[in-house]
Design a protein around this motif. Structure first.
Motif, PDB file in Angstrom:
ATOM      1  N   ALA A  96       0.929  -1.227  -0.013  1.00 64.64           N
ATOM      2  CA  ALA A  96      -0.149  -0.027   0.074  1.00 64.64           C
ATOM      3  C   ALA A  96       0.955   1.160  -0.089  1.00 64.64           C
ATOM      4  CB  ALA A  96      -0.859  -0.164   1.181  1.00 64.64           C
ATOM      5  N   ARG A  97       1.869   1.077   0.725  1.00 67.00           N
ATOM      6  CA  ARG A  97       2.965   2.346   0.867  1.00 67.00           C
ATOM      7  C   ARG A  97       3.371   2.769  -0.503  1.00 67.00           C
ATOM      8  NH1 ARG A  97       8.094   4.193   1.931  1.00 67.00           N
ATOM      9  NH2 ARG A  97       9.023   2.173   1.527  1.00 67.00           N
ATOM     10  N   GLN A  98       3.978   1.673  -1.241  1.00 62.76           N
ATOM     11  CA  GLN A  98       4.338   1.625  -2.570  1.00 62.76           C
ATOM     12  C   GLN A  98       3.339   2.121  -3.457  1.00 62.76           C
ATOM     13  OE1 GLN A  98       7.646   1.191  -3.353  1.00 62.76           O
ATOM     14  NE2 GLN A  98       8.257   1.004  -1.481  1.00 62.76           N
ATOM     15  N   VAL A  99       2.235   1.798  -3.403  1.00 66.56           N
ATOM     16  CA  VAL A  99       1.130   2.334  -4.459  1.00 66.56           C
ATOM     17  C   VAL A  99       0.911   3.755  -4.194  1.00 66.56           C
ATOM     18  CG1 VAL A  99      -1.435   2.346  -4.835  1.00 66.56           C
ATOM     19  CG2 VAL A  99      -0.023   0.058  -4.355  1.00 66.56           C
ATOM     20  N   LEU A 100       0.752   4.142  -2.840  1.00 72.94           N
ATOM     21  CA  LEU A 100       0.717   5.854  -2.733  1.00 72.94           C
ATOM     22  C   LEU A 100       1.930   6.435  -2.949  1.00 72.94           C
ATOM     23  CD1 LEU A 100      -0.649   5.442   1.009  1.00 72.94           C
ATOM     24  CD2 LEU A 100      -2.033   5.978  -1.019  1.00 72.94           C
ATOM     25  N   ILE A 101       3.222   5.901  -2.946  1.00 70.92           N
ATOM     26  CA  ILE A 101       4.436   6.667  -3.329  1.00 70.92           C
ATOM     27  C   ILE A 101       4.263   6.876  -4.988  1.00 70.92           C
ATOM     28  CG2 ILE A 101       6.834   6.700  -3.805  1.00 70.92           C
ATOM     29  CD1 ILE A 101       6.696   5.466  -0.746  1.00 70.92           C
ATOM     30  N   GLN A 102       3.841   5.817  -5.666  1.00 75.53           N
ATOM     31  CA  GLN A 102       3.880   5.721  -7.079  1.00 75.53           C
ATOM     32  C   GLN A 102       2.803   7.011  -7.416  1.00 75.53           C
ATOM     33  OE1 GLN A 102       2.760   1.899  -8.349  1.00 75.53           O
ATOM     34  NE2 GLN A 102       4.908   1.039  -7.879  1.00 75.53           N
ATOM     35  N   ARG A 103       1.770   7.107  -6.595  1.00 74.01           N
ATOM     36  CA  ARG A 103       0.492   7.937  -6.893  1.00 74.01           C
ATOM     37  C   ARG A 103       1.179   9.406  -6.886  1.00 74.01           C
ATOM     38  NH1 ARG A 103      -4.084   8.745  -2.670  1.00 74.01           N
ATOM     39  NH2 ARG A 103      -2.277   9.678  -1.400  1.00 74.01           N
ATOM     40  N   GLU A 104       2.040   9.617  -5.639  1.00 69.39           N
ATOM     41  CA  GLU A 104       2.764  10.901  -5.378  1.00 69.39           C
ATOM     42  C   GLU A 104       3.563  11.359  -6.656  1.00 69.39           C
ATOM     43  OE1 GLU A 104       1.488  12.966  -3.366  1.00 69.39           O
ATOM     44  OE2 GLU A 104       0.187  11.527  -2.449  1.00 69.39           O
ATOM     45  N   ASN A 105       4.380  10.431  -7.097  1.00 69.50           N
ATOM     46  CA  ASN A 105       5.370  10.409  -8.021  1.00 69.50           C
ATOM     47  C   ASN A 105       4.622  11.119  -9.401  1.00 69.50           C
ATOM     48  OD1 ASN A 105       7.616   9.942  -6.374  1.00 69.50           O
ATOM     49  ND2 ASN A 105       7.382   7.563  -7.124  1.00 69.50           N
ATOM     50  N   ARG A 106       3.556  10.387  -9.687  1.00 68.52           N
ATOM     51  CA  ARG A 106       2.746  10.720 -10.656  1.00 68.52           C
ATOM     52  C   ARG A 106       2.120  12.167 -10.665  1.00 68.52           C
ATOM     53  NH1 ARG A 106       0.621   5.358 -10.511  1.00 68.52           N
ATOM     54  NH2 ARG A 106      -1.037   6.064  -9.369  1.00 68.52           N
ATOM     55  N   ARG A 107       1.596  12.477  -9.386  1.00 70.94           N
ATOM     56  CA  ARG A 107       1.463  13.872  -9.183  1.00 70.94           C
ATOM     57  C   ARG A 107       2.425  14.682  -9.509  1.00 70.94           C
ATOM     58  NH1 ARG A 107       1.351  16.804  -4.680  1.00 70.94           N
ATOM     59  NH2 ARG A 107      -0.363  18.606  -4.467  1.00 70.94           N
ATOM     60  N   TYR A 108       3.341  14.407  -8.885  1.00 71.16           N
ATOM     61  CA  TYR A 108       4.625  15.371  -8.829  1.00 71.16           C
ATOM     62  C   TYR A 108       4.915  15.717 -10.601  1.00 71.16           C
ATOM     63  CZ  TYR A 108       9.527  16.437  -8.900  1.00 71.16           C
ATOM     64  OH  TYR A 108      10.972  17.104  -9.179  1.00 71.16           O
ATOM     65  N   HIS A 109       5.092  14.625 -11.251  1.00 71.08           N
ATOM     66  CA  HIS A 109       5.454  14.920 -12.554  1.00 71.08           C
ATOM     67  C   HIS A 109       4.364  15.522 -13.500  1.00 71.08           C
ATOM     68  CE1 HIS A 109       9.150  12.693 -12.431  1.00 71.08           C
ATOM     69  NE2 HIS A 109       8.694  11.975 -11.734  1.00 71.08           N
ATOM     70  N   ARG A 110       3.044  15.519 -12.911  1.00 75.04           N
ATOM     71  CA  ARG A 110       2.093  16.111 -13.584  1.00 75.04           C
ATOM     72  C   ARG A 110       2.290  17.736 -13.546  1.00 75.04           C
ATOM     73  NH1 ARG A 110      -1.616  13.657 -11.626  1.00 75.04           N
ATOM     74  NH2 ARG A 110      -2.232  15.198 -10.084  1.00 75.04           N
TER      75      ARG A 110
END
Length: 711
Positions: free
Chosen positions: A7-21
């Motif tokens: 779950a932590r990795q999924v949340l981090i990936q979501r934050e990374n996508r948001r960051y790059h957007r």
């Protein structure tokens, strides 16, 4: 993998996508910038009604001279940009003193085909935003580039030196195409001289800070940045003429009068001073069998210990009459020490040299003096490296809205930076007095170093005065020395030193209000905000917006936040109502953090003020924050900082860690506030807090300018 970790990795990936957007939205492109500039040009033309067309429609003055009579010359491979002729015509009309004109340029985009050949594609790239008229830069490489324009009278006077040109007919200005780049370069040097560009205070060569020309490919642009054989021969001729006039061989044992006086402020560094003196002897040597230049050294000591004084005096013994030792015990005062040394100097040229600078190349003193000897040259500086490296410490000083900055500082000198900024000879507004040469008469004309500026910015102030007198200051970036920076007085991170630095910066601009944030040698289209020592186009950060408080600030509680130095806080500037800097969580993914700018009401009592100093840069300690303290917070949206991305490759997702905030009038109660950051990880919920050593004073609802304070 455990469910919690997944779950932590999924949340981090979501934050990374948001960051790059968000990052994509913050980054600007040259295509967008150029389209906006062309739109502005079109709107100006529409607003003006019948805009003056280049070469036409300008009434002749009573004397009969046609102010609209001018010629455009450009290389064969390339085209004029939209509106270029109109801009050139209007510039000549508004600036009757200008005889020769150049502008910025870019290159057509090119792709490699399957056969390896380059093929043009739609659009442009590689914008070259140039400095205003820079005679030494032109003597280093042909930075005028692919297009120039000149008055018709100058064109006709220079006709006998003209390279082969092809006249192009059209409805606009008279235009000529050149296909001999070497001849074009030589001819434009002749034209610049005939236009009076090399005279003190000349304003006869102009620069339009707009794209006027689209060259064919970046390779064509790069050729302009190469030093030609013609320019090498001209530099050799300058040195030869200087040597013939100033360095006269003498009979054996005959003492010559010093041509250069080296003035070295020093205290309690006999070993460092000894290396400095050895470097002077090496730098005075001639090159390729030429004679050494006569010099003297004046050491100005403001209070070394008895032991160190004896060691320094020992350096001057042994019959070397070139060294004079002046012992004047006093508080460190760089300007006064330099002026004392200048009073004792016998040389025609004065070299102000820090005792922690090691000259390491023969012939450097002769080359600097040959440049300082020219009628139009003010101060001459030298590229400086950090010790035992090729990392740049100084390659000229750039004057930005936040103050004087060493552009290219900390950069490795193993490549060419923007527009050859670290190569050749480059005109700059100021050079550091760690190694600064000037002709004595010009030193006296400028009034020496201002003793109002005791430690900082005295060299910048001196160079500003030379510039205002009409001289061109120059940094010699084809040579170098090593600088053990600030050995004599430490760094400027302590509260006391920071306070002094800010006061002297304010004094600098009180003395030169017309140069506050202005630098003619650094384009307005290059990055000008923050302490980014790189040189890059400003359009890259076009998506950034200043965060305005506008009722968004609120009372903050530090409960649950851990004071930790891993939250690195840097406030780069906070003059007026705006606060600029960055905050990075070291060793973690910065895409996961929300950040708050904090303003903590400074304590009134001396005891609390002393406690507040505990978490400054002086001793690197962290202190807890009382929840009862008056702290205000403002959420940050993240500004794009390409310099952080470039300079901190070992950190994760730092490109949006910048902040630029404006505290609106009346937003907070009047008072002095310390600036800091709070950061909360949206995934782990880790909360961090840290404070900078910068303060800002707010006037509250009564208005008035907010002033930056160090403490």
């Amino acid at each position: 993998m455990k469910i919690k970790e997944l779950a932590r990795q999924v949340l981090i990936q979501r934050e990374n996508r948001r960051y790059h957007r968000i990052l994509r939205g913050r980054r600007g492109t040259y295509t967008e910038w150029l389209a906006e500039q062309e739109k502005i040009t079109g709107e100006r033309a529409a607003d003006a009604g019948e805009i003056v067309t280049a070469g036409h429609g300008i009434a002749e003055p009573a004397e009969g001279k046609n102010e609209g009579d001018f010629v455009i010359v450009h290389v064969e491979k390339g085209v004029l940009a939209v509106g270029a002729e109109e801009k050139i015509g209007n510039y000549f009309r508004v600036h009757p003193e200008v005889q020769l004109l150049y502008g910025d340029e870019d290159s057509t985009r090119q792709d490699k085909t399957e056969t390896g050949e380059r093929e043009a594609r739609e659009g442009y790239e590689a914008p070259w935003f140039k400095p205003d008229w820079s005679p030494d830069l032109l003597d280093s490489f042909f930075y005028f580039g692919g297009l120039t324009a000149m008055r018709g009278d100058l064109f006709r006077r220079a006709e006998k030196w003209m390279p082969q040109l092809r006249r192009e007919t059209g409805d606009g200005a008279e235009r000529y195409i050149v296909w001999d780049p070497a001849g074009y370069e030589k001819w434009l040097h002749v034209c610049a001289a005939m236009a009076g560009g090399y005279r003190k205070g000349s304003r006869s060569i102009g620069h339009i800070s707009d794209i006027l020309f689209h060259g064919e490919g970046k390779e064509a642009q790069n050729r302009f940045l190469e030093t030609s054989d013609f320019l090498r021969r001209e530099e050799e001729r300058l040195l030869r003429d200087f040597q013939d006039g100033w360095i006269v061989p003498t009979k054996a044992g005959e003492e010559r009068e010093p041509v250069i006086s080296v003035i070295i402020p020093s205290k309690d560094h006999p070993e460092t001073l000894g290396k400095c003196l050895q470097g002077c002897a090496l730098a005075a040597q001639g090159q390729q069998g030429s004679a050494a230049i006569p010099y003297e050294v004046i050491i100005v000591d403001n209070g070394s210990s008895r032991e160190n004084r004896d060691r320094i005096q020992a350096l001057t013994e042994g019959g070397d009459t070139r060294i004079t030792y002046l012992y004047h015990p006093m508080e460190f005062h760089f300007s006064r020490m330099c002026n004392l040394g200048a009073e004792k100097a016998r040389g025609t040229f004065l070299l102000f040299l820090n005792d922690d600078v090691e000259l390491c190349q023969p012939g450097v003193l002769t080359q600097m003096a040959a440049m300082a000897d020219r009628d139009y040259t003010g101060a001459v500086g030298l590229k400086l490296y950090y010790p035992d490296s090729a990392r740049i410490q100084h390659a000229g000083i750039t004057n930005l809205p936040m103050g004087p900055v060493h552009k290219l500082q900390f950069m490795e000198d193993d490549r060419d930076y923007y527009g050859g900024a670290n190569r050749g000879k480059r005109n700059v507004l100021a050079v550091t007095a760690a190694c600064l040469m000037v002709e004595r008469g010009k030193f006296l004309e400028a009034g020496g170093f201002s003793e109002e500026l005791r430690v900082a910015f005295n060299d910048v102030d001196f160079c500003f005065r030379l510039y205002e007198l009409g001289y061109w200051n120059v940094c010699l970036n084809s040579r170098y020395a090593y600088h053990h920076e600030s050995l004599s007085r430490g760094d400027d991170e302590s509260q006391e030193k920071l306070e002094r630095l800010l006061k002297e910066r304010d004094a600098l601009y009180r003395r030169h209000p017309g140069l506050d944030g202005v630098d003619p040698y650094y384009s307005v289209h290059l990055n000008r905000t923050g302490l980014d020592t790189g040189i890059r186009p400003a359009y890259l950060t076009a998506g950034n917006e200043i965060r305005k408080s506008g009722g968004m600030s609120y009372r903050f509680s530090a409960e649950g936040y851990r004071p930790d130095a891993c939250l690195m806080v840097r406030v780069e500037d906070c003059r007026g109502a705006r606060i600029l800097g960055y905050g990075i969580v070291l060793g973690d993914n910065n895409a996961c953090y929300d950040r708050l700018l904090l303003l903590r009401k400074a304590a009134e009592s001396p005891e609390l003020s002393a406690g507040a100093r505990a978490d400054t840069g002086e001793n690197k300690k962290m202190t807890n924050v009382s929840h009862a303290e008056e702290i205000y917070a403002l959420g940050l949206e993240g500004q794009y900082r390409p310099d952080l991305e470039e300079n901190m490759p070992d950190q994760t997702n730092v490109a949006l860690c910048g902040f630029h905030v404006e505290i609106e009038e009346g937003e907070l109660p009047a008072g002095k506030y310390r600036l800091g950051l709070a950061a909360e990880n949206r995934v782990s919920r880790l909360k961090l807090i840290n404070w900078s050593n910068r303060f800002v004073s707010l006037e509250g609802k009564s208005g008035g300018r907010r002033q930056e304070k160090a403490m």
